[in-house]
Design a protein around this motif. Sequence first.
Motif, short mmCIF file in Angstrom:
data_model
loop_
_atom_site.label_atom_id
_atom_site.label_comp_id
_atom_site.label_asym_id
_atom_site.label_seq_id
_atom_site.Cartn_x
_atom_site.Cartn_y
_atom_site.Cartn_z
N ARG A 1 0.89 -1.43 -0.03
CA ARG A 1 0.15 -0.04 -0.31
C ARG A 1 0.76 1.13 -0.41
O ARG A 1 0.40 2.33 -0.55
N ALA A 2 2.04 1.21 0.87
CA ALA A 2 2.86 2.38 0.84
C ALA A 2 3.65 2.41 -0.82
O ALA A 2 4.32 4.28 -1.43
N VAL A 3 3.75 1.46 -1.36
CA VAL A 3 4.54 1.78 -2.15
C VAL A 3 3.72 2.06 -3.69
O VAL A 3 3.81 3.45 -4.40
N ALA A 4 2.41 1.35 -3.42
CA ALA A 4 1.21 2.32 -4.60
C ALA A 4 1.32 3.92 -4.32
O ALA A 4 0.90 4.61 -5.00
N ALA A 5 1.00 3.62 -3.19
CA ALA A 5 0.84 4.64 -2.86
C ALA A 5 1.58 6.38 -3.03
O ALA A 5 1.68 7.68 -3.84
N ALA A 6 3.06 5.89 -2.80
CA ALA A 6 3.74 6.52 -3.54
C ALA A 6 3.81 6.54 -5.22
O ALA A 6 4.47 7.47 -5.78
N ARG A 7 3.99 5.83 -5.72
CA ARG A 7 3.54 6.02 -6.85
C ARG A 7 2.41 6.91 -7.16
O ARG A 7 2.71 7.94 -8.10
N ALA A 8 1.44 6.76 -7.08
CA ALA A 8 0.44 7.94 -7.21
C ALA A 8 0.58 9.23 -6.96
O ALA A 8 0.66 9.72 -8.25
N ARG B 1 -1.98 13.50 10.81
CA ARG B 1 -2.19 11.56 11.17
C ARG B 1 -1.36 10.99 11.89
O ARG B 1 -2.08 10.73 13.07
N LEU B 2 0.09 11.66 12.21
CA LEU B 2 0.67 11.25 14.03
C LEU B 2 -0.11 11.54 15.35
O LEU B 2 -0.64 10.94 15.78
N GLY C 1 3.94 7.24 3.32
CA GLY C 1 4.27 6.78 5.10
C GLY C 1 2.94 6.71 5.53
O GLY C 1 2.43 6.44 6.75
N LEU C 2 1.96 7.53 5.09
CA LEU C 2 1.06 8.12 5.60
C LEU C 2 -0.05 6.52 5.45
O LEU C 2 -1.20 5.75 5.72
N ALA C 3 0.22 5.53 3.97
CA ALA C 3 -0.25 4.21 3.24
C ALA C 3 0.10 3.46 4.22
O ALA C 3 -0.29 2.57 5.15
N ALA C 4 1.88 3.65 4.92
CA ALA C 4 2.21 2.68 5.58
C ALA C 4 1.51 2.37 7.04
O ALA C 4 1.44 1.45 7.76
N LEU C 5 1.12 3.77 7.69
CA LEU C 5 0.63 3.82 9.56
C LEU C 5 -1.07 2.69 9.03
O LEU C 5 -0.72 2.34 10.04
N ASP C 6 -1.58 2.95 7.88
CA ASP C 6 -3.21 2.02 7.67
C ASP C 6 -2.72 1.01 7.59
O ASP C 6 -3.55 0.07 7.27
N ASP C 7 -1.53 0.47 6.70
CA ASP C 7 -1.34 -1.32 6.74
C ASP C 7 -0.75 -2.09 7.83
O ASP C 7 0.06 -2.55 7.90
N VAL C 8 -1.93 -2.20 8.80
CA VAL C 8 -1.67 -2.74 10.06
C VAL C 8 -1.63 -4.31 10.45
O VAL C 8 -0.76 -4.84 11.34
N ILE D 1 10.27 -1.02 11.00
CA ILE D 1 9.26 -2.27 10.78
C ILE D 1 8.26 -1.70 9.27
O ILE D 1 8.00 -3.08 8.96
N TYR D 2 8.67 -0.69 9.48
CA TYR D 2 7.86 -0.32 8.23
C TYR D 2 8.28 -0.55 6.56
O TYR D 2 7.60 0.43 5.61
N GLY D 3 9.65 -0.42 6.82
CA GLY D 3 10.43 -1.31 5.33
C GLY D 3 10.48 -0.30 4.01
O GLY D 3 10.74 -0.55 3.27
N MET D 4 10.71 0.47 5.10
CA MET D 4 11.26 2.12 4.08
C MET D 4 12.11 2.74 4.68
O MET D 4 12.44 4.22 4.13
#
Length: 361
Positions: free
Chosen positions: A47-54, A73-74, A260-267, A222-225
């Motif tokens: 989801r983080a990758v898709a968000a960055a691509r967009a 968001r934080l 980052g925003l998408a990563a936080l959503d991918d629990v 942990i977020y792999g970024m």
Amino acid sequence: MSGVRTAVRRMKPYVPGKPVEDVQRELGLHDLVKLNQNENPLGPSPRAVAAARAAMAQVHTYPEGTARRLRERLAQMWNLPADWFLIGNGSDEVFRLLAEVYLEPGDRVVVPEPSFAAYRFVAELMGAEVVAVPLAGWTMDLPAMAEAAARGAKLLFLCRPNNPTGTVFAEADLRAALERVPPSTLVVVDEAYREFDETPFDSRTLVQDYPNVVIARTFSKIYGMAGFRLGYGVMRPEVLAPLYTARDPFSVNGLAVAAGLAALDDVEHVERTRALTREGKAYLYAAFQRLGLGYVPSEANFVLFDARRPAAEVFDALLRRGVLVRPCGSFGLPDHLRVTVGTPEQNRRFVEALKAALGEG
Ligand SMILES: Cc1ncc(COP(=O)(O)O)c(C=O)c1O
């Protein structure tokens, strides 16, 4: 070249590890198991990758300088106001800004040893005097650190879980130490590996209770970024506001913020990583026990172990077998190595390579 600042002249330049491509080419390895930098072996959240691509469609525009959406968001996540958050180009930028804004040449900075090298680096860069307090029994000696700070320190760095030991300290012990630290000392608690740690520790209440506490977090682990360079600091607005004066207004790019925003959503991705790490550590501990090697039980995604021979030799022998780990000589531990917890297959390859490497000596 003349004109280099005295503080910089005194520093030892950082020597980065050889690029993985070069190591692979030189040794003729096609699949290197990379367990040397505590990265997430599952990679980033899709989801983080898709968000960055967009977000790529907007790269012709400058990013919003303060990463407002991510701060909001934080703020929601931490239940604190958005102006308590500073988004950085990795947590490294947060450490550097604290040093640039709060340190005059000759000021004291207290750091644990061994621990993450950036604390010493940013302090030395500003010409500060570094007071290194050795760990006691692999954990931070909080009373000794508080005592060193009480003798007059501008900054005190703590790392929880600590790199390279993976150890933690109890919240009650930190609170006792904070009572003895002068309010003029900023206490930075680096929580780069916090999401792996399953022991109780309430960072939010700490930063609320102590105006001189700063918490640092990162999206690199942990977020792999790690490649995006995204981290943040949590602190009171009075501490934070001056950091904007020194900050490069566009240090954090829009792709990283979107990811980052998408990563936080991918629990689920976080949970999967946590479970993989927990199982991987159990597997590694059992292997170290079978091999008769000492190790330090870890709350992070890596394990420090004692090879009982020069770590540089073990490092080379592992590398020849396609496994890259971190020898800990630069941490002052010449017989220790640190291995990141990988996928089950990577962990198995590491253990096989280690067995063979130890058999050689
Ligand atoms: C303890 C610790 N803090 C911070 C970092 C760096 O984080 P970032 O990538 O956000 O700069 C690392 C990276 O290895 C680390 O081990």
